[in-house]
Design a protein around this motif. Structure first.
Motif, PDB file in Angstrom:
ATOM      1  N   VAL A   1     111.141  45.322  53.201  1.00  0.00           N
ATOM      2  CA  VAL A   1     111.279  44.535  54.434  1.00  0.00           C
ATOM      3  C   VAL A   1     110.958  43.062  54.217  1.00  0.00           C
ATOM      4  O   VAL A   1     111.346  42.220  55.023  1.00  0.00           O
ATOM      5  CB  VAL A   1     110.437  45.112  55.598  1.00  0.00           C
ATOM      6  N   ALA A   2     110.266  42.761  53.129  1.00  0.00           N
ATOM      7  CA  ALA A   2     109.957  41.376  52.753  1.00  0.00           C
ATOM      8  C   ALA A   2     109.577  41.438  51.272  1.00  0.00           C
ATOM      9  O   ALA A   2     109.303  42.531  50.754  1.00  0.00           O
ATOM     10  CB  ALA A   2     108.790  40.839  53.593  1.00  0.00           C
ATOM     11  N   PRO A   3     109.531  40.283  50.583  1.00  0.00           N
ATOM     12  CA  PRO A   3     109.186  40.337  49.154  1.00  0.00           C
ATOM     13  C   PRO A   3     107.854  41.062  48.928  1.00  0.00           C
ATOM     14  O   PRO A   3     106.831  40.692  49.513  1.00  0.00           O
ATOM     15  CB  PRO A   3     109.087  38.853  48.771  1.00  0.00           C
ATOM     16  N   GLY A   4     107.891  42.131  48.142  1.00  0.00           N
ATOM     17  CA  GLY A   4     106.675  42.875  47.814  1.00  0.00           C
ATOM     18  C   GLY A   4     106.190  43.817  48.898  1.00  0.00           C
ATOM     19  O   GLY A   4     105.089  44.364  48.793  1.00  0.00           O
ATOM     20  N   VAL A   5     106.976  44.043  49.930  1.00  0.00           N
ATOM     21  CA  VAL A   5     106.565  44.952  51.021  1.00  0.00           C
ATOM     22  C   VAL A   5     107.634  46.050  51.166  1.00  0.00           C
ATOM     23  O   VAL A   5     108.714  45.811  51.708  1.00  0.00           O
ATOM     24  CB  VAL A   5     106.393  44.198  52.358  1.00  0.00           C
ATOM     25  N   VAL A   6     107.315  47.226  50.631  1.00  0.00           N
ATOM     26  CA  VAL A   6     108.314  48.298  50.535  1.00  0.00           C
ATOM     27  C   VAL A   6     107.848  49.511  51.344  1.00  0.00           C
ATOM     28  O   VAL A   6     106.721  49.980  51.195  1.00  0.00           O
ATOM     29  CB  VAL A   6     108.529  48.702  49.052  1.00  0.00           C
ATOM     30  N   VAL A   7     108.730  49.992  52.198  1.00  0.00           N
ATOM     31  CA  VAL A   7     108.436  51.172  53.018  1.00  0.00           C
ATOM     32  C   VAL A   7     109.126  52.375  52.372  1.00  0.00           C
ATOM     33  O   VAL A   7     110.311  52.307  52.064  1.00  0.00           O
ATOM     34  CB  VAL A   7     108.964  50.991  54.459  1.00  0.00           C
ATOM     35  N   THR A   8     108.381  53.452  52.174  1.00  0.00           N
ATOM     36  CA  THR A   8     108.924  54.634  51.499  1.00  0.00           C
ATOM     37  C   THR A   8     108.676  55.872  52.348  1.00  0.00           C
ATOM     38  O   THR A   8     107.547  56.125  52.772  1.00  0.00           O
ATOM     39  CB  THR A   8     108.227  54.837  50.134  1.00  0.00           C
ATOM     40  N   ARG A   9     109.731  56.630  52.576  1.00  0.00           N
ATOM     41  CA  ARG A   9     109.569  57.866  53.356  1.00  0.00           C
ATOM     42  C   ARG A   9     108.884  58.928  52.492  1.00  0.00           C
ATOM     43  O   ARG A   9     109.254  59.123  51.335  1.00  0.00           O
ATOM     44  CB  ARG A   9     110.935  58.389  53.814  1.00  0.00           C
ATOM     45  N   THR A  10     107.871  59.583  53.085  1.00  0.00           N
ATOM     46  CA  THR A  10     107.166  60.658  52.376  1.00  0.00           C
ATOM     47  C   THR A  10     107.411  62.009  53.042  1.00  0.00           C
ATOM     48  O   THR A  10     107.291  63.043  52.411  1.00  0.00           O
ATOM     49  CB  THR A  10     105.636  60.432  52.405  1.00  0.00           C
ATOM     50  N   GLY A  11     107.678  62.015  54.355  1.00  0.00           N
ATOM     51  CA  GLY A  11     107.693  63.269  55.101  1.00  0.00           C
ATOM     52  C   GLY A  11     106.281  63.839  55.174  1.00  0.00           C
ATOM     53  O   GLY A  11     105.293  63.170  54.867  1.00  0.00           O
TER      54      GLY A  11
ATOM     55  N   ARG B   1     100.925  68.452  50.183  1.00  0.00           N
ATOM     56  CA  ARG B   1     101.552  68.105  48.907  1.00  0.00           C
ATOM     57  C   ARG B   1     101.647  66.570  48.744  1.00  0.00           C
ATOM     58  O   ARG B   1     101.238  66.022  47.723  1.00  0.00           O
ATOM     59  CB  ARG B   1     102.951  68.725  48.827  1.00  0.00           C
ATOM     60  N   VAL B   2     102.147  65.895  49.794  1.00  0.00           N
ATOM     61  CA  VAL B   2     102.316  64.439  49.637  1.00  0.00           C
ATOM     62  C   VAL B   2     100.975  63.710  49.679  1.00  0.00           C
ATOM     63  O   VAL B   2     100.787  62.693  49.019  1.00  0.00           O
ATOM     64  CB  VAL B   2     103.338  63.839  50.645  1.00  0.00           C
ATOM     65  N   ARG B   3     100.020  64.240  50.441  1.00  0.00           N
ATOM     66  CA  ARG B   3      98.670  63.628  50.476  1.00  0.00           C
ATOM     67  C   ARG B   3      98.050  63.676  49.079  1.00  0.00           C
ATOM     68  O   ARG B   3      97.549  62.680  48.563  1.00  0.00           O
ATOM     69  CB  ARG B   3      97.772  64.397  51.473  1.00  0.00           C
ATOM     70  N   THR B   4      98.100  64.883  48.472  1.00  0.00           N
ATOM     71  CA  THR B   4      97.474  65.060  47.163  1.00  0.00           C
ATOM     72  C   THR B   4      98.149  64.166  46.127  1.00  0.00           C
ATOM     73  O   THR B   4      97.485  63.535  45.298  1.00  0.00           O
ATOM     74  CB  THR B   4      97.554  66.544  46.751  1.00  0.00           C
ATOM     75  N   SER B   5      99.469  64.080  46.218  1.00  0.00           N
ATOM     76  CA  SER B   5     100.187  63.267  45.242  1.00  0.00           C
ATOM     77  C   SER B   5      99.850  61.775  45.399  1.00  0.00           C
ATOM     78  O   SER B   5      99.629  61.070  44.415  1.00  0.00           O
ATOM     79  CB  SER B   5     101.679  63.599  45.382  1.00  0.00           C
ATOM     80  N   LEU B   6      99.755  61.304  46.650  1.00  0.00           N
ATOM     81  CA  LEU B   6      99.389  59.892  46.863  1.00  0.00           C
ATOM     82  C   LEU B   6      97.952  59.628  46.392  1.00  0.00           C
ATOM     83  O   LEU B   6      97.676  58.624  45.727  1.00  0.00           O
ATOM     84  CB  LEU B   6      99.531  59.513  48.343  1.00  0.00           C
ATOM     85  N   LEU B   7      97.030  60.534  46.723  1.00  0.00           N
ATOM     86  CA  LEU B   7      95.634  60.325  46.319  1.00  0.00           C
ATOM     87  C   LEU B   7      95.507  60.301  44.797  1.00  0.00           C
ATOM     88  O   LEU B   7      94.760  59.503  44.233  1.00  0.00           O
ATOM     89  CB  LEU B   7      94.725  61.393  46.948  1.00  0.00           C
ATOM     90  N   ARG B   8      96.274  61.180  44.122  1.00  0.00           N
ATOM     91  CA  ARG B   8      96.260  61.170  42.645  1.00  0.00           C
ATOM     92  C   ARG B   8      96.749  59.843  42.104  1.00  0.00           C
ATOM     93  O   ARG B   8      96.156  59.274  41.188  1.00  0.00           O
ATOM     94  CB  ARG B   8      97.185  62.278  42.104  1.00  0.00           C
ATOM     95  N   GLU B   9      97.839  59.348  42.712  1.00  0.00           N
ATOM     96  CA  GLU B   9      98.411  58.066  42.265  1.00  0.00           C
ATOM     97  C   GLU B   9      97.380  56.943  42.447  1.00  0.00           C
ATOM     98  O   GLU B   9      97.158  56.136  41.536  1.00  0.00           O
ATOM     99  CB  GLU B   9      99.674  57.771  43.087  1.00  0.00           C
ATOM    100  N   LEU B  10      96.729  56.906  43.609  1.00  0.00           N
ATOM    101  CA  LEU B  10      95.788  55.817  43.883  1.00  0.00           C
ATOM    102  C   LEU B  10      94.532  55.943  43.009  1.00  0.00           C
ATOM    103  O   LEU B  10      93.954  54.928  42.601  1.00  0.00           O
ATOM    104  CB  LEU B  10      95.423  55.791  45.370  1.00  0.00           C
ATOM    105  N   ALA B  11      94.123  57.170  42.743  1.00  0.00           N
ATOM    106  CA  ALA B  11      92.959  57.369  41.868  1.00  0.00           C
ATOM    107  C   ALA B  11      93.291  56.897  40.454  1.00  0.00           C
ATOM    108  O   ALA B  11      92.448  56.342  39.749  1.00  0.00           O
ATOM    109  CB  ALA B  11      92.539  58.836  41.869  1.00  0.00           C
ATOM    110  N   ALA B  12      94.546  57.112  40.046  1.00  0.00           N
ATOM    111  CA  ALA B  12      94.935  56.725  38.681  1.00  0.00           C
ATOM    112  C   ALA B  12      95.053  55.218  38.538  1.00  0.00           C
ATOM    113  O   ALA B  12      94.698  54.664  37.499  1.00  0.00           O
ATOM    114  CB  ALA B  12      96.260  57.399  38.307  1.00  0.00           C
ATOM    115  N   ASN B  13      95.553  54.526  39.596  1.00  0.00           N
ATOM    116  CA  ASN B  13      95.798  53.086  39.389  1.00  0.00           C
ATOM    117  C   ASN B  13      94.733  52.181  40.017  1.00  0.00           C
ATOM    118  O   ASN B  13      94.777  50.968  39.851  1.00  0.00           O
ATOM    119  CB  ASN B  13      97.222  52.689  39.828  1.00  0.00           C
ATOM    120  N   GLY B  14      93.785  52.779  40.764  1.00  0.00           N
ATOM    121  CA  GLY B  14      92.666  51.982  41.293  1.00  0.00           C
ATOM    122  C   GLY B  14      93.070  50.959  42.347  1.00  0.00           C
ATOM    123  O   GLY B  14      92.295  50.055  42.658  1.00  0.00           O
ATOM    124  N   SER B  15      94.267  51.086  42.918  1.00  0.00           N
ATOM    125  CA  SER B  15      94.699  50.094  43.910  1.00  0.00           C
ATOM    126  C   SER B  15      94.111  50.417  45.280  1.00  0.00           C
ATOM    127  O   SER B  15      93.514  51.475  45.492  1.00  0.00           O
ATOM    128  CB  SER B  15      96.222  50.021  43.946  1.00  0.00           C
TER     129      SER B  15
END
Ligand SMILES: [Zn+2]
Length: 308
Positions: A205-215, A263-277
């Motif tokens: 929607v703007a530079p560096g601002v990305v919306v992603t559907r997770t369901g 499923r999507v919660r766990t996957s997002l939490l894993r991603e954030l735990a891995a990259n520290g963002s």
């Protein structure tokens, strides 16, 4: 005149009327992008809503362990404003004022104003989903008139489709909520249909601002990733609740597809735990800016230090 009295004079002349004594806005830089978290207030909900696929005694034990009431919770509700590339993007819109029995929520409009954000400066709205606590602020009397005629409201096509005939068979909401949610979503599409910009899977929607559907939470539920200069922040919508770090597999009562939500919660939490963002989420305690740590098979929420 002594230095002391001149500083006293200066203090008197700069005195201002006190704003709300509890802060409701918090600014965070993500590289060159400005993020502002604003509290819409708190929502009272029955505590059982936090999990409905476990023994009540297990839920009560968790709540008591967290010093929370096993009867009622005050659920935080936050939105965000993101400024990038000349655009001002409001992510979610809070509860609005249609439900007078929820008086501590629906504070967004005056708190935006207090933060110096004019509704007419908002170029884009992103909706993580169309539950009333995320769209209601735009239905407050007088708000639509203040918004720009060329406002773009980004929402997943699957979300708009879902609310044409929503399925509540898997939720466990307090009485009255399904009807109120149906009514608000319908009203929202009636009011703002012409401004909706739907997307299938992802939109920048703007530079560096990305919306992603997770369901998961709803079929068109989406998250917003903000990235600039190596910094990253994710606005997680209703994928993550306070209990979801320690118990990502507990079904929240507002989830329309709870297995997919897990499923999507766990996957997002894993991603954030891995990259520290950084993580921000509407229903985590204000300002809800945290990092995620892995803790065996589950997670820990590590609140970010306030940067004054
Ligand atoms: Zn919500």
């Amino acid at each position: 005149m002594s230095a002391q009295s001149s500083s006293a004079t200066r203090l008197r002349t700069t005195a201002v009327e006190p704003d709300e004594m509890v802060p409701s806005r918090y600014a965070q830089k993500v590289g060159a992008i400005d993020v502002l978290v604003i509290s819409d207030g708190v929502l009272p909900i029955p505590s059982r809503t936090i999990a409905h696929n476990i023994e009540p005694a297990v839920r009560t034990a968790w709540l008591e362990h967290e010093f929370l009431s096993p009867e009622m919770l005050e659920w935080p509700l936050n939105v965000a404003v993101v400024r990038s590339g000349g655009r001002t993007i409001l992510i979610d819109a809070g509860m609005g004022t249609e439900f007078p029995d929820l008086p501590k929520s629906g504070q967004l409009i005056h708190r935006l104003e207090a933060a110096g954000i004019d509704l007419a400066s908002v170029t884009d709205v992103v909706l993580t989903h169309m539950h009333m606590d995320h769209v209601g602020g735009l239905l407050v009397d007088g708000v639509k008139e203040q918004l720009r005629p060329d406002l773009r409201i980004h929402v997943a096509a699957a979300e708009v489709k879902f609310w044409e005939s929503p399925d509540f068979s898997r939720v466990s909401m307090p009485p009255g909520f399904p009807d109120a949610l149906r009514k608000t979503a319908k009203q929202f599409v009636a009011e703002y249909g012409s401004k909706l910009r739907t997307f299938e899977d992802e939109v920048e929607v703007a530079p560096g601002v990305v919306v992603t559907r997770t369901g998961g939470h709803t079929p068109g539920h989406s998250i917003v990733r903000v990235a600039s200069g190596g910094d990253r922040l994710t606005f997680a919508g209703d994928l993550v609740f306070a209990v979801g770090f320690e118990h990502p597999d507990w079904f929240n009562g507002f989830e329309h597809d709870p297995e997919e939500a897990v499923r999507v919660r766990t996957s997002l939490l894993r991603e954030l735990a891995a990259n520290g963002s950084l993580l921000v989420a509407p229903h985590l305690p204000f300002p809800s800016i945290a990092r995620v740590a892995a803790d065996g098979d589950v997670f820990r929420c590590v609140p970010a230090m306030w940067d004054y």
